[in-house]
Each structure stands twice: as structure tokens, then as C-alpha cells.
Design an enzyme around this catalytic site. Structure first.
Site, PDB file in Angstrom:
ATOM      1  N   HIS A  53      -3.370  11.780  -4.839  1.00  0.00           N
ATOM      2  CA  HIS A  53      -1.969  12.147  -5.513  1.00  0.00           C
ATOM      3  C   HIS A  53      -2.005  13.815  -5.828  1.00  0.00           C
ATOM      4  O   HIS A  53      -1.922  13.959  -6.966  1.00  0.00           O
ATOM      5  CB  HIS A  53      -1.864  11.463  -6.874  1.00  0.00           C
ATOM      6  CG  HIS A  53      -0.494  11.208  -7.198  1.00  0.00           C
ATOM      7  ND1 HIS A  53      -0.068  10.074  -7.920  1.00  0.00           N
ATOM      8  CD2 HIS A  53       0.656  12.071  -7.030  1.00  0.00           C
ATOM      9  CE1 HIS A  53       1.143  10.345  -8.361  1.00  0.00           C
ATOM     10  NE2 HIS A  53       1.761  11.419  -7.785  1.00  0.00           N
ATOM     11  N   ARG A 112       5.874   7.688  -4.301  1.00  0.00           N
ATOM     12  CA  ARG A 112       5.374   6.730  -5.173  1.00  0.00           C
ATOM     13  C   ARG A 112       4.456   5.720  -4.781  1.00  0.00           C
ATOM     14  O   ARG A 112       5.063   5.164  -3.711  1.00  0.00           O
ATOM     15  CB  ARG A 112       6.337   6.311  -6.103  1.00  0.00           C
ATOM     16  CG  ARG A 112       6.936   7.299  -7.255  1.00  0.00           C
ATOM     17  CD  ARG A 112       5.819   7.333  -8.453  1.00  0.00           C
ATOM     18  NE  ARG A 112       6.094   8.456  -9.454  1.00  0.00           N
ATOM     19  CZ  ARG A 112       5.562   9.551  -9.428  1.00  0.00           C
ATOM     20  NH1 ARG A 112       4.543   9.808  -8.500  1.00  0.00           N
ATOM     21  NH2 ARG A 112       5.845  10.198 -10.401  1.00  0.00           N
ATOM     22  N   GLU A 140      -3.708   3.477  -8.941  1.00  0.00           N
ATOM     23  CA  GLU A 140      -4.260   4.577  -9.072  1.00  0.00           C
ATOM     24  C   GLU A 140      -5.040   4.495 -10.275  1.00  0.00           C
ATOM     25  O   GLU A 140      -4.450   4.311 -11.311  1.00  0.00           O
ATOM     26  CB  GLU A 140      -3.225   5.774  -8.983  1.00  0.00           C
ATOM     27  CG  GLU A 140      -2.612   5.874  -7.755  1.00  0.00           C
ATOM     28  CD  GLU A 140      -1.498   7.118  -7.350  1.00  0.00           C
ATOM     29  OE1 GLU A 140      -1.562   7.985  -8.514  1.00  0.00           O
ATOM     30  OE2 GLU A 140      -0.901   7.237  -6.566  1.00  0.00           O
TER      31      GLU A 140
END
Length: 529
Positions: free
Chosen positions: A281, A234, A263
Site C-alpha cells: 500500500h 482499494r 491489510e
């Protein structure tokens, strides 16, 4: 009644198929909703399915009048306001297992790419046509030490794969013990020991208040010179500004990042450093993972909407299946007892104590406690209260909730007792399950009874005198209220006593008032369960 489900992020069609095939469920897929559009439309939906793109904010929750469940197709729920969902009684479920393998494999891929400088060499060869072997000399993984911060599902899978690469592994996790580490064939360490010993360090914790920036300036100072860092968990676990400084100072020789504090990525400062490699990601971005998380979360949502229990609740305590099977038969009883005891006093409840006796004392009874509190609060809050928000609402009303456990059952295999404290005293009710007979109320205050907690009931406190039962029966007959069953309990001959009646229809208020006026009657309470 048709239930409406909104899918606001792309999900595998294989996962959605069971929802589409279910009767009385309508699925709407709209992956281009703006924040304003989501707020405006969420009120008509019973369930919301998301990945990481949709931001389920408090404002969204406060406009979700019918929302019962939010399903997150993946592990992390930092895009969902859990505090708001809990306050509003909305269950959040995720799919923690579906992408475990993909995330672990991606971590190992990033580790190897980092060690051998594969992305930098590829860029030099393709974009600059440089056949440069000297600039991209890497290091072997064999006999190096991998430090793992967080040894949950993904961290454990990474550890197993790292051992196959002949890395030494040292791990820190609040729930890791030396015994468990020994069984896994890895070294147990404190957080400081992991930071100090790791040649490579990878993080696999959730993003919580306690883990935000757990890898910060102080942490980097404890690491070896030339350490290399991986984050496929994360964004925000690593302080990106501190990482930037550590790379510039040569403390950190390289970093592989799949996740970022913001993000989609807006600030490319870190990526301008040649020591950093990155992916957008992609940890769970495999065909298999996307199908698995969609299938898992859709199945959970379908189960909840059709009256079942969630396998992976986020804002409810999760229990092993074998424990849930043992306590599940007590769910109805616990809610009924909570509902019953709430009617024993009209004063504000200050404290509720729930006593688990017998075999129940050896189990995790948190779901039963929530269910009991839910039943108690329903008298005041109606259907607004549920398993999710019951503890929050109790706390908000100033009610303290306590659990007590004992092996003593006073003749029963299991006994569940609920006691409320008000300004002037205590009221309590106890119940159990009888083989072949189901749930039973076996005690009201200090009086023994045997009553099924269902239907229309009348509780009468009276003096144990001849004629009391007859007068009650005569008056109820006058108003065409038929008595189905009657239980009488007394403290001693001629002393205080109670009658527990089940009736075919609830007595109206004027009937209750006349019952209270009968000779030797102290109080009458109508109870619907």
C-alpha cells in the site's frame, strides 16, 4: 474554550503546524492507541485525524461525546463508519487531491514493472545469483490497450500518462460521457467493453457496495487470454480468490497489487505465484503526498472548528466553489425559516416541502435544504441536530423532505418558501434577501409581512377589528414588554389577520396566556430566532 484534537496515525508535521499555532487548540499525537484505548479516550476530543491505520468504528463514534469532525489524510474512508458518523452528526472530511499524482505515478510504475517482469528478474539476480534473461522476457506497452475502470482524479491522471507511453486507452466510469472521452483523447466504453478490450486493466474506483468484487469470476471470463491486472486503488475491488484461480488457469498472465482485502496482509497465497508482484500500500507513500494530504485535511479541520465550511466533506454534498458562493448568503435565512415554521404548529410534522424560486432554482440547493431541516428539527432535538445528521434524523422521525423549484418569484429576485404538513393542515413561511437589508420574512401562511428573522418575536392570529392592536400593546406594556417593531397582515377588511411583533425581551408564558384571552385573539405563539 480549548478545543482538543487527537492525531492517531502518523501525519506530516508540516500539516499539523497550523493547528499547533492556532489559539485555543491543543493537539495530542498518539499513534500507538489500541482499540480499547481509543474508545476510552475519544470522549474528550473535538476532532480526530487519521490515515488508514486507525479503525473508526461505530463503537468509537458512540463514545465520542464531543467529536465534531474526523479528518482522513488521504482519499479512502473505508476505515471510518460513515453511517455512524452521519447518525451522530460528525462531519468527515478527506484530502482527495493531495496524493493524486503519487498514486497515478505508482500505478504507472507497477504497470511497467509488470510488463517487464522487473521484480522477478531482480529477485532471481540478487537472491539466487541467476543471470537469467530468457525467463523474464516482457512485452512493450506501445500500441497495447490499457483498460481503466474508474476515471476520477487518479484514473484520469493514469490515462494521461498512459497516452504518453503510446498506449491506447479505453475507460469506463458511470459519469464518463463520449464527449468527455473524446476531449481526453481516449475511448469511451462500457464496463464489459473495457474488460474485453484491455491488454492491461487497472482499477481506480472507491470501495463501495457496488464496486466490491467488481472484478470477479464473471469479469475475468470476459477478458482476453493473457490479460494483466493492476490494483493500486482499494483492496476488495478485485476478488482475490477469483484472481488466484484466473492466474492458475493462465487467463491472467500477471497481476500488480498495491492493496489487499485484508491489510496488513496475512494471507500470502497470491504472492506465492510468480506472476504476481506487490507493494505494501505505497500508492500515496511519497514525501510530497504525505505533506499534501496532511496540509489539506488539517486546513479543513481548522476551518470547521473555527466556524468555516469544509472544502472536502465526505458525508455532506460537496459543491463547486462558484455555486457555494451564490447560496452561502442564504444559509442563515434557510435555518431561520426552518426554525420559524416548526413553531407554527404543535402537531407532529409529516412532510416538509422547500420551494426555491428565481435564480435559486438553477442552483444545487442541497446544503440549504439540509440547513432548513436542521433549523426545523432544532425545536425538538436542540444542538444534537446539525447539517450532517439532519436528513437522517428527519427520516428517522418519519418526516418526508421534498424540494421544488420554479422560476416564478412573485416580485422577488429569489424566494425561499418552507411548508410543513401536519395531520390537520399546512403551515408555511417565505423569506428572501433584500439588498442592503439582509434576510427578511415576507410571508406567513398567506399573509404578506416584512420582518427581520431575528430575536424575540410574537405571532398573533386575530380578527381584523378596531382596538385589537391597542389591546395587545396595552397588555404587553403592563408586563414591561417593549414592542420594537410590528407588522400587520390581513386577508380582507374585517377578516382574519396576523400581527408579527418583535420585542426587546421574550414574553413569559403567563403573558402569552393572557394575550390569548383578549377579545378577537385566536392564537399567540412566542418565537425565538
Amino acid at each position: 474554550m480549548t478545543l482538543h484534537i487527537l492525531v492517531s496515525d502518523p501525519l506530516s508535521e508540516e500539516g499539523l503546524q497550523p493547528l499547533r499555532e492556532s489559539k485555543n487548540i491543543e493537539v495530542t499525537v498518539n499513534t500507538s492507541l489500541s482499540k480499547e484505548d481509543l474508545i476510552a479516550s475519544i470522549g474528550r476530543y473535538d476532532a480526530l485525524l487519521v490515515r488508514s491505520q486507525t479503525q473508526v468504528t461505530r463503537e468509537v463514534i458512540e463514545n465520542a461525546a464531543n467529536l465534531k469532525v474526523i479528518g482522513r489524510a488521504g482519499v479512502g474512508v473505508d476505515n471510518i463508519d460513515l453511517e455512524a458518523t452521519t447518525e451522530h452528526g460528525i462531519l468527515v472530511v478527506n484530502a482527495p487531491d493531495g496524493n493524486t499524482n503519487s498514486a497515478a505515478e505508482h500505478t504507472i510504475a507497477m504497470l511497467m514493472a509488470l510488463a517487464r517482469k522487473i521484480p522477478q528478474a531482480f529477485t532471481a539476480l540478487k537472491e539466487h545469483h541467476r543471470w537469467d534473461r530468457k525467463s523474464f522476457v516482457g512485452v512493450e506497452l506501445k500500441n497495447k490497450t490499457l483498460g481503466i475502470v474508474g476515471l476520477g482524479r487518479i484514473g484520469s491522471e493514469v490515462a494521461a500518462r498512459a497516452k504518453g507511453l503510446r498506449l491506447n486507452v479505453i475507460a469506463y466510469d458511470p459519469f464518463l460521457t463520449e464527449e468527455k472521452a473524446d476531449k481526453m483523447g481516449i475511448e469511451y466504453g462500457t464496463l464489459d467493453e473495457v474488460l474485453q478490450k484491455g491488454d492491461f486493466i487497472t482499477v481506480h474506483t472507491p470501495l463501495l457496495k457496488e464496486t466490491k468484487h467488481i472484478i470477479n469470476r464473471d469479469a475475468f471470463q470476459k477478458m482476453k487470454d493473457g490479460v494483466q491486472i493492476i490494483n493500486c486503488a482499494r483492496g476488495g475491488i478485485i476478488d482475490e480468490e477469483a484472481l488466484y484461480e484466473a492466474i492458475l488457469s493462465k487467463k491472467v498472465a500477471g497481476a500488480a497489487l498495491d492493496v489487499f482485502e485484508e491489510e496488513p496482509l496475512q494471507n500470502f497465497k497470491l504472492l506465492e505465484l510468480p506472476e504476481v508482484i506487490a507493494t505494501p500500500h505505497l500508492g500515496a507513500s511519497t514525501v510530497e503526498a504525505q505533506e499534501n494530504v496532511a496540509i489539506d485535511v488539517c486546513q479543513d479541520v481548522l476551518e470547521i472548528l473555527t466556524g468555516g465550511l469544509a472544502k472536502h466533506p465526505v458525508n455532506l454534498p460537496s459543491l463547486p466553489l462558484e455555486v457555494m458562493k451564490k447560496i452561502e448568503p442564504y444559509f442563515v435565512l434557510s435555518e431561520k425559516l426552518g426554525s420559524f415554521v416548526s413553531r407554527l404548529s404543535d402537531e407532529a410534522i409529516e412532510e416538509v416541502c422547500i420551494y426555491y424560486s428565481g435564480e435559486l432554482a438553477d442552483l444545487n440547493t442541497a446544503p440549504l435544504t439540509r440547513n432548513t431541516v436542521k433549523g426545523m428539527l432544532k425545536r425538538y432535538l436542540g444542538d444534537h441536530v446539525n447539517d450532517v445528521n439532519a436528513p437522517y434524523l428527519a427520516k428517522k422521525k418519519g418526516i418526508t423532505v421534498n424540494e421544488h423549484k420554479t422560476s416564478s418569484t412573485k416580485g422577488f429576485t429569489n424566494l425561499l418558501t418552507v411548508e410543513i404538513k401536519t395531520k390537520t393542515g399546512l403551515k408555511k413561511v417565505a423569506g428572501t434577501l433584500l439588498n442592503g437589508l439582509g434576510a427578511r420574512i415576507v410571508k406567513v401562511d398567506d399573509y404578506s409581512v416584512d420582518v427581520t428573522p431575528a430575536g424575540h418575536m410574537i405571532l398573533i392570529r386575530h380578527k381584523d377589528q378596531p382596538g385589537a392592536i391597542g389591546r395587545v400593546g396595552t397588555l404587553l406594556a403592563k408586563f414591561d414588554v417593549n414592542i420594537a417593531t410590528m407588522q400587520v397582515g390581513r386577508s380582507n377588511v374585517g377578516g382574519d389577520a396576523i400581527m408579527m411583533l418583535t420585542v426587546d425581551r421574550q414574553a413569559e408564558e403567563h403573558v402569552i396566556s393572557q394575550l390569548k384571552e383578549l377579545t378577537d385573539i385566536f392564537n399567540v405563539i412566542a418565537i425565538d430566532l
